[in-house]
Design an enzyme around this catalytic site. Structure first.
Site, PDB file in Angstrom:
ATOM      1  N   ALA A 110       2.913   7.506  -4.626  1.00 57.41           N
ATOM      2  CA  ALA A 110       2.290   6.181  -4.557  1.00 57.41           C
ATOM      3  C   ALA A 110       3.319   5.066  -4.735  1.00 57.41           C
ATOM      4  CB  ALA A 110       1.207   6.054  -5.627  1.00 57.41           C
ATOM      5  N   LYS A 111       4.463   5.392  -5.301  1.00 59.49           N
ATOM      6  CA  LYS A 111       5.565   4.433  -5.492  1.00 59.49           C
ATOM      7  C   LYS A 111       5.068   3.136  -6.115  1.00 59.49           C
ATOM      8  CE  LYS A 111       8.490   6.571  -1.955  1.00 59.49           C
ATOM      9  NZ  LYS A 111       7.601   7.599  -1.411  1.00 59.49           N
ATOM     10  N   ARG A 112       4.326   3.269  -7.196  1.00 56.04           N
ATOM     11  CA  ARG A 112       3.740   2.118  -7.857  1.00 56.04           C
ATOM     12  C   ARG A 112       4.778   1.407  -8.715  1.00 56.04           C
ATOM     13  NH1 ARG A 112       0.117   2.490  -4.103  1.00 56.04           N
ATOM     14  NH2 ARG A 112      -1.953   3.193  -4.678  1.00 56.04           N
TER      15      ARG A 112
END
Lengths: 274, 274
Positions: free
Chosen positions: B94-96
């Site tokens: 998700a590379k949040r």
């Protein structure tokens, strides 16, 4: 009309640089929403309707919907804003960033599924990760530069040497966005209100590019310092975002009136220094 | 069992460092899914079931679900993997990255709503933006270091001066994660297969920390170079992720068998160099 055009139009029309950040936290909702299965939509709709007169933008923060499985509420909220308050752009605060083929999917999520007018994006993966957003010339791409949180400096303030200059990373990002990424003229930057000196430095680098400025209100940013350091020559250029201080101005049945009052007060406070 | 413990156990049990990236693209699905309203779930489930024997991890990429409004499919897919293939950890890609109060919501999204065992995170906003993930000691936090895309170097390779050293930004990130952010021992790093020299450099900085390595297969990373440059002393330490080359190995009715064959082939190819 592009996002940037709509924003400029709205700055003038509403005489406001205020953005209401729509960050629903059900635990803070007034009691009347306790048993409402659609509370997230209903609360945010009420806040949007109450504050629309005083804002240049709305900015829903997607994590506050996703954590509750409330994607449908977010879709309907943005559709409601477009239908009921035409001319007020919606920035989807998602801070997305991934490699090109996946960034395409994130662009589809923000612009096609949610019908947002702009989206926030993270530059760490480089230009090709932002390109699918940049390619949507009618949409805005609001790129993280100097964020408002205490740890922002961990990476963003690092002293980097590139193109013959030594300067903090956030200034390098600002120059790359202004000089290379903004071919369609659809870029803006996130620069936090908590760092007035940095606002001035970034403004000097990027000219009239709009800034999304989080961090006034609950995070403590000083409105006078923000406006004086970051406005453009015509007294605009800023999207000053406040979330908690407006949404939860009252926990009682007067939440909508209290939000409207807080938004109007912030608008007037900003306008005093423009 | 923590994510890192589960991963180590699975490396041994399956004798595999392969991770299948679940990036559904309905346009590439076999014809039998054309009129299936639940095609995203059904296709990914079939791929997971066919390849489980050969993998150490699954890694669904959330944008590929969100762009299609398929959050329910993602929830059910992860639940299916946990129920049907216990012991295989799921990394939500998700590379949040956001400020603390919002990062809390993203942690709730990944770990509570989706029941992922680990999540990918972007370090640009600094340590406090990652802290809500780090605080979940049983979960994994896979932090972007040197990504696999062509533009990765735009920021990640910038020469920075900090703590008395001059080095590329990605090496600074690796050192901060290993030295300061990994107090619970639950960190891993994303280092792309397309940069074997960087894999070696990061391995020298972080010791035995697991790497998530995207970029073999469709992106062209060389398996031998990856394994020889990045394995740990016991011949593990890597989660080598392949998505398109496995998911779409065949566009026909034999898609599941073709995916299994591709996953097994990659496993064997990796094991040749461990």
């Amino acid at each position: 009309m592009t996002f940037i055009e709509a924003l400029k139009h709205r700055w003038q029309q509403a005489n406001s640089l205020v953005c209401v950040g729509l960050d629903p936290e059900p635990a803070k909702f007034p009691a009347k929403f306790t048993n409402d299965p659609d509370a997230i939509f209903a609360f945010c709709r009420d806040i949007a309707d109450a504050t629309a007169e005083y804002v240049c933008c709305f900015k829903p923060q997607i994590a506050h919907f996703a954590a509750h499985g409330a994607e449908s509420a977010l879709e309907r909220l943005i559709a409601h804003i477009h239908a009921t308050h035409p001319g007020i752009p919606v920035i989807l605060d998602a801070k997305r960033g991934d490699i090109g083929s996946t960034a395409q999917q994130y662009a589809a999520e923000a612009f096609d599924r949610y019908q947002a007018d702009a989206v926030t994006a993270n530059p760490y993966l480089g230009r090709d990760s932002v390109q699918p957003f940049l390619n949507r010339a009618d949409k805005g791409v609001v790129i993280l530069c100097r964020t408002s949180n205490a740890g922002a400096g961990d990476l963003q303030d690092l002293s980097i040497h590139a193109d013959g200059n030594t300067r903090p990373l956030y200034q390098h990002v600002a120059e790359k966005v202004a000089g290379e990424w903004n071919g369609h003229g659809n870029c803006a930057l996130v620069v936090g209100a908590t760092w007035p000196a940095q606002l001035r430095e970034v403004r000097a680098i990027v000219g009239e590019m709009p800034f999304l400025v989080p961090g006034v209100g609950a995070q403590g940013g000083d409105v006078e310092a923000v406006v004086k350091n970051a406005r453009t020559t015509d007294g605009t250029g800023l999207v000053v975002s406040s979330s908690r201080a407006i949404l939860y101005a009252s926990g009682g049945d007067d939440y909508a009136d209290a939000a409207a009052h807080a938004a109007r007060t912030l608008r007037d406070q900003i306008n005093r220094y423009r």
